[in-house]
Design a protein around this motif. Structure first.
Motif, PDB file in Angstrom:
ATOM      1  N   VAL A 259       0.879  -1.161   0.000  1.00 38.54           N
ATOM      2  CA  VAL A 259       0.000   0.000   0.000  1.00 38.54           C
ATOM      3  C   VAL A 259       0.926   1.223   0.000  1.00 38.54           C
ATOM      4  N   GLN A 260       0.395   2.306  -0.508  1.00 42.16           N
ATOM      5  CA  GLN A 260       1.272   3.495  -0.544  1.00 42.16           C
ATOM      6  C   GLN A 260       1.542   4.018   0.870  1.00 42.16           C
ATOM      7  N   LEU A 261       2.816   4.318   1.162  1.00 39.53           N
ATOM      8  CA  LEU A 261       3.190   4.833   2.480  1.00 39.53           C
ATOM      9  C   LEU A 261       3.595   6.296   2.346  1.00 39.53           C
ATOM     10  N   ALA A 272      -6.918   5.687  -3.420  1.00 38.40           N
ATOM     11  CA  ALA A 272      -6.604   4.396  -2.788  1.00 38.40           C
ATOM     12  C   ALA A 272      -6.133   4.662  -1.357  1.00 38.40           C
ATOM     13  N   PRO A 273      -6.282   3.672  -0.472  1.00 36.92           N
ATOM     14  CA  PRO A 273      -5.829   3.872   0.905  1.00 36.92           C
ATOM     15  C   PRO A 273      -4.335   4.198   0.980  1.00 36.92           C
ATOM     16  N   ASN A 282       6.968   2.828  11.227  1.00 38.13           N
ATOM     17  CA  ASN A 282       5.913   2.279  12.082  1.00 38.13           C
ATOM     18  C   ASN A 282       4.585   2.941  11.699  1.00 38.13           C
ATOM     19  N   PRO A 283       3.531   2.174  11.413  1.00 35.39           N
ATOM     20  CA  PRO A 283       2.264   2.771  10.978  1.00 35.39           C
ATOM     21  C   PRO A 283       1.651   3.676  12.050  1.00 35.39           C
ATOM     22  N   LEU A 284       1.111   4.803  11.609  1.00 35.56           N
ATOM     23  CA  LEU A 284       0.467   5.740  12.544  1.00 35.56           C
ATOM     24  C   LEU A 284      -1.038   5.784  12.329  1.00 35.56           C
ATOM     25  N   GLY A 335       3.008  -5.151   5.672  1.00 33.68           N
ATOM     26  CA  GLY A 335       2.104  -5.414   4.556  1.00 33.68           C
ATOM     27  C   GLY A 335       0.654  -5.293   5.002  1.00 33.68           C
ATOM     28  N   VAL A 336      -0.248  -5.425   4.041  1.00 28.25           N
ATOM     29  CA  VAL A 336      -1.675  -5.349   4.378  1.00 28.25           C
ATOM     30  C   VAL A 336      -2.404  -6.571   3.809  1.00 28.25           C
TER      31      VAL A 336
END
Ligand SMILES: Nc1ncnc2c1ncn2[C@@H]1O[C@H](COP(=O)(O)OP(=O)(O)OP(=O)(O)O)[C@@H](O)[C@H]1O
Ligand SMILES: [Mg+2]
Length: 486
Positions: A259-261, A272-273, A282-284, A335-336
């Motif tokens: 997914v785009q970061l 798109a998400p 680290n995802p926020l 990843g997702v």
């Protein structure tokens, strides 16, 4: 190991609270007894520390019959968390916790130090130490009950619905604490609950009882979820047991997509998400499409290597964009995955589980067949050796008969020889038979028929000319015979 062997408990009024219970409670593990109200759970627990005695059957502890262990020793070595707390109302929290150390005569410092340590261990603040039970919430009272049961460091912990008076959120916290305590102290724990979720979360082994004090099934949480023995157990573990079962399936095989970061939500430019991450990746949270520059909550993340499918699915279902976010151990984005991908994977796994079960069934069937063939071969072998033995016996018999025949023949031969010898002897001693004189009428001499040759003929006749049946023939014959037998 504590073992119930065909234990029945009938109260004086005739109520059978526990019926023919056979159950092994392994050491250093958590066994959870679960079942509807009145099914005999408390009665079962109280027989373990001999607060109640079985009416029939036997309970052993490390193979030693409980009957042979003194009650005082049992109480010392088995902590008991009473249903609904059971604290002494006129004693403070610290005093309650020190009950058993006090009975054991511990020095005040030691028992007080231990009580304070336990208070922290069960997650109670030290400021509660001097309160009375009535000044505590139900959940806090229960924690004091757990601390009190642990005070003398017993080998066994008997817990009667220790978390029932706690609301679900606090309860989840308590469960974590409880499991952490168990990881530290590793005791043999028998815990009662009404709550199958609690049983599944905490139990290494679960025993499900039904009303009438009958054990319905015992097994690991996974076994009960996957192979309930009957409708009662299936109903008890719940209709969503398939979902619960995801708690036992690792999330490690999930296909992870990308997914785009972005570091800054404002830089998200697509429909798109887009996942917003910090400098360590680290995802926020998710970039909010409707409010540019804003971050939507992330929901929960999961670690594929250590977490379960259930956590992954929760993560996908809680996500505002429908994507579960996987992270590595250090928290970095990994990843997702979507809920439907997770479900596909579960279906796939279920199929392989079904395949595995079918394969096992086939292998079992083959084993049974092989066993039958082995038995068949064995019986054929036995039959063959029986026949061989018979044949041997027959051969022996034949040889015996042959020998007997031979012996008989020899005897016969001897007998014949003896007979002949006897006959010969007889012949030798008997005078030669008188020549037979033929009857007159058969041998007729008719002088009239003779040629007329003079009177000398008559003289010839008188000297005895040989005639048929003459004795000379007889003599010589007799002589032949004699020389032959001599
Ligand atoms: N002292 C007693 N005398 C007679 N019957 C009793 C006694 N104690 C319990 N019982 C009965 O024995 C059965 C089992 O009781 P027990 O307390 O063991 O059940 P339980 O599974 O712990 O129930 P709950 O979930 O409500 O605590 C019940 O029918 C109960 O009424
Ligand atoms: Mg009870």
């Amino acid at each position: 190991m504590i073992e119930f062997k065909s234990v029945t408990k009938t109260y004086r009024d005739g109520t059978t609270a526990v019926h023919d219970l056979s159950l092994v409670i392994p050491s250093d593990k958590i066994t959870v007894i679960v079942g509807p109200s009145g099914c005999g759970k408390t009665t079962t627990l109280r027989m373990i520390n001999r607060m109640l005695e079985p009416t029939s059957g036997q309970i052993t502890w490390d193979r030693n019959p409980l009957r042979n262990i003194r009650k005082t020793q049992l109480r010392r070595e088995m902590g008991y968390v009473i249903q609904s707390g059971g604290l002494f109302p006129h004693r403070t929290v610290l005093e309650n916790i020190q009950t058993v150390p006090h009975l054991l005569g511990w020095k005040k410092d030691r028992s007080q130090g231990r009580a304070e340590e336990l208070l922290a261990m069960v997650g109670l603040e030290s400021r509660l130490a001097n309160r009375y039970p009535s000044q505590l919430s139900g959940g806090q009272q229960q924690r004091v009950g757990v601390a009190r049961a642990l005070a003398a460091d017993p080998r066994v912990l008997l817990m009667d619905e220790p978390f029932s008076a706690v609301d679900p959120v606090v309860r989840a916290d308590l469960h974590e604490q409880f499991l952490e305590i168990q990881r530290q102290v590793g005791k043999t724990i028998v815990m009662i609950t009404h709550d199958i979720d609690e049983a599944i979360k905490l139990g290494d082994q679960i025993a499900i009882m039904r009303v009438g004090g009958v054990l319905a099934q015992v097994g690991s949480p996974q076994q009960l979820l996957e192979e309930p023995v009957d409708d009662f157990v299936a109903g008890f573990v719940g209709k969503d047991r398939g979902y619960r079962g995801l708690s036992f399936t690792s999330a490690s095989g999930l296909p992870l997509g990308s997914v785009q970061l972005v570091r800054d939500a404002a830089s998200a430019r697509t429909d798109a998400p887009v996942l917003v991450v910090d400098e360590n990746a680290n995802p926020l949270g998710w970039a909010d499409r409707t409010r540019p520059g804003q971050v939507q909550m992330l929901g929960t993340t999961f670690e594929p290597d250590t977490d379960t499918m259930r956590m992954a699915l929760d993560s996908a279902l809680n996500s505002p964009v429908g994507l579960a976010v996987a992270v590595a151990q250090n928290g970095r984005f990994a990843g997702v995955v979507t809920a439907s991908q997770i479900l596909d994977q579960v279906r796939h796994l279920k199929a392989s589980v079904a395949d595995a079960i079918a394969a096992r069934a086939e292998a079992d069937a083959a084993r049974v067949e092989a066993e039958a063939a082995r038995k068949e071969a064995e019986s054929v072998r036995q039959e063959a050796s029986r026949i061989a033995a018979d044949a041997d016996a027959e051969a022996d018999e034949a040889a015996r008969i042959e020998a007997a025949i031979k012996a008989a023949e020899e005897k016969e031969e001897q007998a014949r020889s003896a007979e002949q010898a006897a006959a010969a002897k007889e012949a030798a001693t008997t005078p030669a038979p008188t020549p037979t004189v033929e009857p007159e009428q058969e041998w007729t001499w008719d002088p009239a028929a003779e040629p007329k040759v003079g009177r000398t003929d008559a003289g010839d006749a008188e000297t005895g000319d040989p005639r048929p049946g003459d004795s000379t023939a007889g003599d010589s014959n007799a002589g032949d015979a004699e020389s032959h037998y001599r």
